[in-house]
Structures are given as C-alpha cells and as structure tokens.
Design an enzyme around this catalytic site. Sequence first.
Site, PDB file in Angstrom:
ATOM      1  N   GLY A   1     -39.407  52.572   6.044  1.00 30.44           N
ATOM      2  CA  GLY A   1     -38.333  51.853   6.747  1.00 30.44           C
ATOM      3  C   GLY A   1     -38.842  51.288   8.060  1.00 30.44           C
ATOM      4  O   GLY A   1     -39.598  51.944   8.762  1.00 30.44           O
TER       5      GLY A   1
ATOM      6  N   ARG B   1     -42.029  49.846   0.434  1.00 32.79           N
ATOM      7  CA  ARG B   1     -42.260  51.147  -0.196  1.00 32.79           C
ATOM      8  C   ARG B   1     -43.068  50.826  -1.460  1.00 32.79           C
ATOM      9  O   ARG B   1     -42.760  49.870  -2.169  1.00 32.79           O
ATOM     10  CB  ARG B   1     -40.935  51.822  -0.521  1.00 32.79           C
ATOM     11  CG  ARG B   1     -40.093  52.013   0.756  1.00 32.79           C
ATOM     12  CD  ARG B   1     -38.905  52.902   0.545  1.00 32.79           C
ATOM     13  NE  ARG B   1     -37.927  52.728   1.605  1.00 32.79           N
ATOM     14  CZ  ARG B   1     -37.876  53.454   2.727  1.00 32.79           C
ATOM     15  NH1 ARG B   1     -38.748  54.405   2.945  1.00 32.79           N
ATOM     16  NH2 ARG B   1     -36.945  53.226   3.641  1.00 32.79           N
TER      17      ARG B   1
ATOM     18  N   ASP C   1     -42.526  59.997   7.558  1.00 34.13           N
ATOM     19  CA  ASP C   1     -43.272  61.116   6.953  1.00 34.13           C
ATOM     20  C   ASP C   1     -43.901  60.742   5.609  1.00 34.13           C
ATOM     21  O   ASP C   1     -45.020  61.179   5.307  1.00 34.13           O
ATOM     22  CB  ASP C   1     -42.389  62.362   6.829  1.00 34.13           C
ATOM     23  CG  ASP C   1     -41.117  62.122   6.039  1.00 34.13           C
ATOM     24  OD1 ASP C   1     -40.769  60.952   5.808  1.00 34.13           O
ATOM     25  OD2 ASP C   1     -40.475  63.113   5.644  1.00 34.13           O
TER      26      ASP C   1
ATOM     27  N   THR D   1     -40.339  55.535  12.976  1.00 35.10           N
ATOM     28  CA  THR D   1     -39.098  55.741  12.209  1.00 35.10           C
ATOM     29  C   THR D   1     -37.948  55.947  13.181  1.00 35.10           C
ATOM     30  O   THR D   1     -38.130  56.588  14.226  1.00 35.10           O
ATOM     31  CB  THR D   1     -39.215  56.948  11.249  1.00 35.10           C
ATOM     32  OG1 THR D   1     -37.924  57.266  10.729  1.00 35.10           O
ATOM     33  CG2 THR D   1     -39.750  58.199  11.936  1.00 35.10           C
TER      34      THR D   1
ATOM     35  N   ASP E   1     -35.497  57.753  12.604  1.00 34.12           N
ATOM     36  CA  ASP E   1     -34.871  59.055  12.324  1.00 34.12           C
ATOM     37  C   ASP E   1     -35.290  60.188  13.259  1.00 34.12           C
ATOM     38  O   ASP E   1     -34.631  61.229  13.291  1.00 34.12           O
ATOM     39  CB  ASP E   1     -35.168  59.481  10.877  1.00 34.12           C
ATOM     40  CG  ASP E   1     -34.497  58.562   9.874  1.00 34.12           C
ATOM     41  OD1 ASP E   1     -33.507  57.931  10.250  1.00 34.12           O
ATOM     42  OD2 ASP E   1     -34.981  58.473   8.732  1.00 34.12           O
TER      43      ASP E   1
ATOM     44  N   ASP F   1     -37.548  62.294  12.846  1.00 33.67           N
ATOM     45  CA  ASP F   1     -37.718  63.533  12.074  1.00 33.67           C
ATOM     46  C   ASP F   1     -39.182  63.927  11.852  1.00 33.67           C
ATOM     47  O   ASP F   1     -39.520  64.508  10.829  1.00 33.67           O
ATOM     48  CB  ASP F   1     -36.990  63.415  10.721  1.00 33.67           C
ATOM     49  CG  ASP F   1     -37.482  62.230   9.910  1.00 33.67           C
ATOM     50  OD1 ASP F   1     -38.256  61.416  10.442  1.00 33.67           O
ATOM     51  OD2 ASP F   1     -37.095  62.123   8.735  1.00 33.67           O
TER      52      ASP F   1
ATOM     53  N   ARG G   1     -30.431  60.608   7.243  1.00 32.07           N
ATOM     54  CA  ARG G   1     -30.197  61.248   5.937  1.00 32.07           C
ATOM     55  C   ARG G   1     -30.377  62.762   6.016  1.00 32.07           C
ATOM     56  O   ARG G   1     -29.589  63.526   5.503  1.00 32.07           O
ATOM     57  CB  ARG G   1     -31.163  60.685   4.889  1.00 32.07           C
ATOM     58  CG  ARG G   1     -30.601  59.517   4.122  1.00 32.07           C
ATOM     59  CD  ARG G   1     -31.698  58.878   3.352  1.00 32.07           C
ATOM     60  NE  ARG G   1     -32.877  58.697   4.204  1.00 32.07           N
ATOM     61  CZ  ARG G   1     -33.948  58.003   3.916  1.00 32.07           C
ATOM     62  NH1 ARG G   1     -34.052  57.426   2.777  1.00 32.07           N
ATOM     63  NH2 ARG G   1     -34.943  57.872   4.755  1.00 32.07           N
TER      64      ARG G   1
ATOM     65  N   GLN H   1     -28.683  49.313  12.915  1.00 28.61           N
ATOM     66  CA  GLN H   1     -29.388  50.291  13.749  1.00 28.61           C
ATOM     67  C   GLN H   1     -30.911  50.152  13.663  1.00 28.61           C
ATOM     68  O   GLN H   1     -31.646  50.705  14.459  1.00 28.61           O
ATOM     69  CB  GLN H   1     -29.015  51.718  13.326  1.00 28.61           C
ATOM     70  CG  GLN H   1     -27.578  52.056  13.592  1.00 28.61           C
ATOM     71  CD  GLN H   1     -27.097  53.230  12.754  1.00 28.61           C
ATOM     72  OE1 GLN H   1     -27.093  54.353  13.216  1.00 28.61           O
ATOM     73  NE2 GLN H   1     -26.706  52.977  11.530  1.00 28.61           N
TER      74      GLN H   1
HETATM   75  P1  ATP Z   1     -38.689  56.328   6.534  1.00 33.97           P
HETATM   76  O1  ATP Z   1     -38.689  57.585   7.364  1.00 33.97           O
HETATM   77  O2  ATP Z   1     -38.200  55.173   7.287  1.00 33.97           O
HETATM   78  O3  ATP Z   1     -38.023  56.499   5.192  1.00 33.97           O
HETATM   79  P2  ATP Z   1     -41.223  56.768   5.251  1.00 33.97           P
HETATM   80  O4  ATP Z   1     -42.603  56.411   5.648  1.00 33.97           O
HETATM   81  O5  ATP Z   1     -40.896  58.231   5.181  1.00 33.97           O
HETATM   82  O6  ATP Z   1     -40.247  55.986   6.213  1.00 33.97           O
HETATM   83  P3  ATP Z   1     -41.228  56.585   2.356  1.00 33.97           P
HETATM   84  O7  ATP Z   1     -40.553  55.629   1.449  1.00 33.97           O
HETATM   85  O8  ATP Z   1     -40.979  58.027   2.182  1.00 33.97           O
HETATM   86  O9  ATP Z   1     -40.881  56.094   3.837  1.00 33.97           O
HETATM   87  O10 ATP Z   1     -42.817  56.365   2.231  1.00 33.97           O
HETATM   88  C1  ATP Z   1     -43.391  55.069   2.397  1.00 33.97           C
HETATM   89  C2  ATP Z   1     -44.481  54.864   1.386  1.00 33.97           C
HETATM   90  O11 ATP Z   1     -45.528  55.837   1.608  1.00 33.97           O
HETATM   91  C3  ATP Z   1     -44.064  55.089  -0.073  1.00 33.97           C
HETATM   92  O12 ATP Z   1     -43.440  53.958  -0.624  1.00 33.97           O
HETATM   93  C4  ATP Z   1     -45.414  55.345  -0.716  1.00 33.97           C
HETATM   94  O13 ATP Z   1     -46.115  54.155  -0.943  1.00 33.97           O
HETATM   95  C5  ATP Z   1     -46.147  56.148   0.374  1.00 33.97           C
HETATM   96  N1  ATP Z   1     -45.997  57.583   0.078  1.00 33.97           N
HETATM   97  C6  ATP Z   1     -44.955  58.390   0.376  1.00 33.97           C
HETATM   98  N2  ATP Z   1     -45.141  59.637  -0.103  1.00 33.97           N
HETATM   99  C7  ATP Z   1     -46.337  59.607  -0.746  1.00 33.97           C
HETATM  100  C8  ATP Z   1     -47.090  60.569  -1.479  1.00 33.97           C
HETATM  101  N3  ATP Z   1     -46.674  61.816  -1.656  1.00 33.97           N
HETATM  102  N4  ATP Z   1     -48.283  60.177  -2.003  1.00 33.97           N
HETATM  103  C9  ATP Z   1     -48.731  58.911  -1.835  1.00 33.97           C
HETATM  104  N5  ATP Z   1     -48.064  57.972  -1.174  1.00 33.97           N
HETATM  105  C10 ATP Z   1     -46.887  58.298  -0.642  1.00 33.97           C
END
Ligand code: ATP
Length: 328
Positions: A16, A77, A108, A131, A133, A135, A177, A260
């Site tokens: 995000g 993503r 994360d 992020t 969040d 978190d 979330r 937001q």
């Molecule tokens: P937000 O906190 O805004 O949701 P985020 O980085 O946690 O951001 P995610 O969709 O969880 O968002 O992860 C972003 C991308 O990171 C995923 O689409 C994927 O490509 C990669 N990713 C997440 N988890 C894994 C994993 N366990 N192994 C490999 N790649 C991952």
Amino acid sequence: MELKTIKKIGVLTSGGDSPGMNAAIRAAVRAGFYYDIEMYGIYRGYEGMINNDIKKLDSGHIAHVLERGGTFLKSARSADFRTVEGRQKAYENLKSHGIDALVVIGGDGSLTGAHLFYKEHGIPAIGLPGTIDNDLSGTDLTIGFDTACNTAIEAIDKIRDTATSHDRLFFVEVMGRDAGFIAINAGIGSAAAAILIPEKKMQIEELVDKLKARRKRKKTSNIVIVAEGGKSGGAAEIAKKVHKFLPFYDTKVTILGHLQRGGAPSSYDRLLASKLGVMAVEGLLAGKYDVMAGIINNKVVYTPIKRAIVDDKTVDEDDFRIAKILST
Ligand code: ATP
C-alpha cells in the site's frame, strides 16, 4: 558477514502506498549520488522486478517529488514474487542491470519479501517502514502514519460541524486492519466520544451506556471512531447495533477510506523519510544487510527485518487510558 562492493542500488516501493514514499526515494537516490552509486528505479514494486521495469535514475527523476503524496515509482502487490520462480526471474533481471543491493520501501509484507530474497539470492537489502498503519516494530513511527492521522483529524473536524449542527451521532471508520494506531491518534486528536480498535473488544452495551451518559451531560456532538479491523465490526455494523438502543439519534456513518493514503506528506513524514532514505544507503555501504532502518527516541536504528515484522507492536495502554479519560 562479508562486506560486498556496492556500485548500483535499486529502489522500489511496494504494498500500500503512503505519503512520504516519494521523499524516501528522493533521499535514498540523492544519498546514492553523493556516494557515487548508480541508482535504479524499480517500478511497481516486485512486479517491476519480475517484468524488468527498471530504469536508471538521474536527478531529474527526483526533482520536486519530496512534497508529493503517493510514489512516482508506483506500487503494486505481486503474487508472482511469492513464488520461487518469480523471485528467480527478478534476480536475473537485477543481475542483467548489475544491481547489487536494494532499498525496499513498504510494509511488513514487502519487507518479508526483501528478507526472503536476501536469503535466497544474497542481494543485500535495507527496508524502510513505508505504511500508514504504523504496525512495524523497530521504529517509533512509520513513513506516512503522521500524515494519515492529520488527514483523518482534518476530516473528522469537518464532520463535527455537521454533527453539532444537527445533534447527530457519527461513526467514522478509519484505516487500520490489524492495528488501531490511526484510530487512537485521530480519536484523541479530535475529541472522539469513543474509540474502537482491533486490539480491544468493546461491548455494544458499554458503548451505548457511554453515549447515554454523554447525552445526559448534554454533549451536542458524538463522534465514535472505529478502526476498520475492529473486533466488534466495521462502522456500519456498529452503527446499526447502537441505533437499536438509541433510536432517537440521527445516526450517520462515514468511511474515510483511501483519502487517508493521499496528500502531501506532513513535516514529520518528510523529515522521517529523508533521514531514513539517507541512512538506508549509508547502511548498505556499511554492510548492514537484511535490516530495516527506523527511528527510535530520535535516533536512527537498524533492526533485523525478521524482528521488525514480528506482529507485536500494539497501541500503548497509556494512550488507551488517556483516550478513555478524555471522552467521559
Ligand atoms: P501494507 O502494510 O500497506 O499492506 P505491505 O508491504 O505489507 O504493505 P503486502 O501486500 O503484504 O503489503 O506485501 C507487498 C508485496 O510483498 C506482496 O504483494 C508480495 O509481492 C511481497 N510479499 C509479501 N509477503 C511475501 C512473502 N511471504 N514472500 C515473498 N514475497 C512477499
């Protein structure tokens, strides 16, 4: 750990988007130029790594981006990056450009991906907490959180005008979330009547009693903040349940949603992103791999990614208590 010679660094934003990502990219790229490193933009997160959407950056790319919300590198993503084959393809693309290290800005999930990629292919990576969040452990605040709180507070102030004019009861849903950080900050900062967060379950009866007590004290506006991942349900669900007990109220629901995520980053987010962008590049050059750069007590610290992504950061009990005192 062996110190690698780093000549080319790739930067990406993933997951995000959050306000301040542009400022972080700019700071990392400027720091790279300062240390004579070639800097590459990897577009659309890991998706761009797999699809070879990678471009060498010059100073023109980062001019006038610090003050802009979103991310000019785009974010995405990527389901393919979760597979061994996808990560292999990403590795081959990085090698074809000669990229030998990464700055990954995201939440994360994005940092988990960077950690796995380092383990599998040995590409040193530093994560930056991007992020709204808040978190992630290993940093007091994440890039974008402060701006998101300011945006939420500004919106709630406006809602209060109509709430007061009509004696309305408003349920305002904010993002979060799994974590109630935006809810608790925006709730305290906007004098909310009650704050519902994922970390704590509040019984509907308790909320109803609270609102009844406020009515007795002739409070003219009641705004209840609900984090989207609240244990008792979203704002619409809670409003419906409460309305059964308090039918005399003109009850309204507002979901702040994606607004937001947008907007120019606050001064705090600009500073945080700028410091961390520089420290990411300096960290890589100093051999700090597989870590996240964050700020704790005003000092930049590097925390192993494995530790930063552990889901153990929760709203401070004091904050929750203070919110309760201020809303009675
Ligand atoms: P937000 O906190 O805004 O949701 P985020 O980085 O946690 O951001 P995610 O969709 O969880 O968002 O992860 C972003 C991308 O990171 C995923 O689409 C994927 O490509 C990669 N990713 C997440 N988890 C894994 C994993 N366990 N192994 C490999 N790649 C991952």
